[in-house]
Design a protein around this motif. Structure first.
Motif, short mmCIF file in Angstrom:
data_model
loop_
_atom_site.label_atom_id
_atom_site.label_comp_id
_atom_site.label_asym_id
_atom_site.label_seq_id
_atom_site.Cartn_x
_atom_site.Cartn_y
_atom_site.Cartn_z
N GLN A 174 -59.04 54.46 18.65
CA GLN A 174 -58.83 53.44 17.62
C GLN A 174 -57.44 52.82 17.77
N ARG A 175 -56.47 53.63 18.15
CA ARG A 175 -55.13 53.10 18.41
C ARG A 175 -55.17 52.07 19.54
N LYS A 176 -55.91 52.38 20.60
CA LYS A 176 -56.03 51.44 21.71
C LYS A 176 -56.74 50.17 21.28
N LEU A 177 -57.73 50.30 20.40
CA LEU A 177 -58.43 49.11 19.90
C LEU A 177 -57.47 48.22 19.12
N GLU A 178 -56.59 48.82 18.34
CA GLU A 178 -55.60 48.02 17.61
C GLU A 178 -54.72 47.23 18.57
N ILE A 179 -54.36 47.86 19.68
CA ILE A 179 -53.54 47.17 20.68
C ILE A 179 -54.33 46.03 21.31
N ALA A 180 -55.61 46.27 21.64
CA ALA A 180 -56.45 45.21 22.21
C ALA A 180 -56.57 44.04 21.25
N ARG A 181 -56.74 44.33 19.97
CA ARG A 181 -56.86 43.27 18.98
C ARG A 181 -55.56 42.47 18.87
N ALA A 182 -54.43 43.16 18.93
CA ALA A 182 -53.14 42.46 18.90
C ALA A 182 -52.98 41.57 20.12
N LEU A 183 -53.39 42.06 21.29
CA LEU A 183 -53.31 41.25 22.51
C LEU A 183 -54.18 40.01 22.42
N ALA A 184 -55.33 40.13 21.73
CA ALA A 184 -56.24 38.99 21.59
C ALA A 184 -55.64 37.86 20.76
N LEU A 185 -54.58 38.15 20.02
CA LEU A 185 -53.87 37.09 19.30
C LEU A 185 -52.97 36.28 20.24
N LYS A 186 -52.93 36.69 21.51
CA LYS A 186 -52.20 36.00 22.57
C LYS A 186 -50.71 35.85 22.24
N PRO A 187 -50.06 36.98 21.97
CA PRO A 187 -48.65 36.92 21.56
C PRO A 187 -47.70 36.76 22.74
N ARG A 188 -46.52 36.27 22.43
CA ARG A 188 -45.39 36.36 23.34
C ARG A 188 -44.55 37.58 22.99
N LEU A 189 -44.54 37.91 21.70
CA LEU A 189 -43.80 39.07 21.20
C LEU A 189 -44.80 40.03 20.57
N LEU A 190 -44.82 41.27 21.05
CA LEU A 190 -45.73 42.29 20.53
C LEU A 190 -44.92 43.39 19.86
N LEU A 191 -45.25 43.69 18.61
CA LEU A 191 -44.60 44.75 17.84
C LEU A 191 -45.57 45.91 17.70
N LEU A 192 -45.19 47.08 18.20
CA LEU A 192 -46.05 48.26 18.15
C LEU A 192 -45.42 49.29 17.21
N ASP A 193 -46.14 49.60 16.12
CA ASP A 193 -45.62 50.51 15.10
C ASP A 193 -46.27 51.89 15.29
N GLU A 194 -45.53 52.80 15.91
CA GLU A 194 -45.96 54.17 16.16
C GLU A 194 -47.34 54.25 16.83
N PRO A 195 -47.52 53.62 17.99
CA PRO A 195 -48.83 53.64 18.63
C PRO A 195 -49.27 55.02 19.10
N ALA A 196 -48.33 55.95 19.31
CA ALA A 196 -48.69 57.29 19.78
C ALA A 196 -48.80 58.31 18.65
N ALA A 197 -48.77 57.83 17.40
CA ALA A 197 -48.85 58.75 16.25
C ALA A 197 -50.15 59.55 16.33
N GLY A 198 -50.04 60.85 16.13
CA GLY A 198 -51.21 61.71 16.13
C GLY A 198 -51.70 62.15 17.50
N MET A 199 -51.02 61.74 18.55
CA MET A 199 -51.44 62.09 19.91
C MET A 199 -50.68 63.30 20.41
N ASN A 200 -51.33 64.06 21.30
CA ASN A 200 -50.64 65.18 21.93
C ASN A 200 -49.76 64.66 23.06
N PRO A 201 -48.89 65.50 23.64
CA PRO A 201 -47.96 65.01 24.67
C PRO A 201 -48.63 64.32 25.85
N ASP A 202 -49.74 64.86 26.32
CA ASP A 202 -50.42 64.22 27.46
C ASP A 202 -50.96 62.85 27.08
#
Length: 270
Positions: A167-195
């Motif tokens: 779901q985190r990756k889907l949020e990133i895909a949706r943000a990319l679909a807005l065709k930004p020049r500037l992308l702000l990522l708010d804790e995209p790795a939250a809840g993930m293990n080290p790997d």
């Protein structure tokens, strides 16, 4: 022309100038100033409650500034609505995932792509041939963005049926679909293990280059921040604590004391 002259003539893509935000008697951000050059990948770090997400909300128009200015691509965006800022080329993800959970994965991305479309009400209602062609093209574009984040095989699954990390990756895909020049990522790795977090870091690096983005990243996983970010800005209690390269931040005594901890430096050298 020497390199100093070139640097002097290069205007930042994003500038925060003495940005402050107060909520009643509480100051969430005070005199925050930094800039982000085109193509940079910068980290924004600090303890919980430091004001990082507030800074994102000020950049994207979710909150109105108490004072200061935000400049994007040489235009003052202070006071603009969030939808206006998105159309100027700024997209973001959220600390708490905000998907259309009952819709399919691909429909979540199509909605973002629709922000750039202009339909006439009559032709859309009647489902004329031109509208059908455009909708097909939008779906094909959505699948390309899903492929970019490794989710094409999940395109027709319901968004909330996927594991948290996807779901985190889907949020990133949706943000990319807005065709930004500037992308702000708010804790995209939250809840993930080290790997998982290191795998995500590599994905962010790949997307940053592929889509020629300028990226600002909030993250508590220091392995992600230090692997990705050429420049790091540290906040604490709404104030600037430090700013510099990964090496400078990792050895800054004030950052170690307030956020990383003395054990962090020892671990880096063990």
């Amino acid at each position: 022309m020497n390199s100093l002259t070139v640097a002097a003539k290069t205007k930042p893509m994003l500038e925060l100038k003495a940005v402050s935000k107060r909520f009643g008697g509480i100051t969430a951000c005070k005199d925050i100033s930094f800039d982000l050059q085109q193509g940079q990948l910068m980290g924004l770090i600090g303890p919980n409650g430091a004001g990082k997400t507030t800074a994102f909300n000020l950049i994207t128009g979710v909150y109105k500034l108490t004072s200061g200015a935000v400049i994007f691509n040489d235009q003052l965006i202070t006071g603009r609505r969030p939808d206006q800022i998105v159309r100027m080329g700024v997209a973001r993800t959220f600390q708490n995932i905000r998907l259309f959970k009952r819709l399919s994965v691909v429909d979540n991305v199509c909605i973002a792509l629709d922000c750039h479309e202009t339909y006439f009400l009559g032709s859309a209602f009647l489902r004329l041939a031109g509208v059908r062609r455009r909708e097909k093209a939008i779906r094909e574009q959505a699948l390309e963005y899903l492929n970019a984040v490794g989710l094409e095989s999940k395109a027709y699954a319901r968004a909330d049926s996927m594991p948290y990390g996807l779901q985190r990756k889907l949020e990133i895909a949706r943000a990319l679909a807005l065709k930004p020049r500037l992308l702000l990522l708010d804790e995209p790795a939250a809840g993930m293990n080290p790997d998982e977090s290191l795998e995500l870091a590599e994905l962010i690096r790949t997307l940053h280059r592929r889509f020629q983005l300028t990226t600002l990243l909030i993250e508590h996983h220091m392995d992600v921040v230090m692997a990705l970010c050429e420049k790091i800005y540290v906040m604490n209690f709404g104030l600037r604590l430090a700013e510099g390269t990964a090496d400078e931040i990792q050895s800054d005594p004030e950052v170690l004391k307030a956020y990383l901890g003395e054990g962090y430096k020892r671990a880096q050298h063990s």
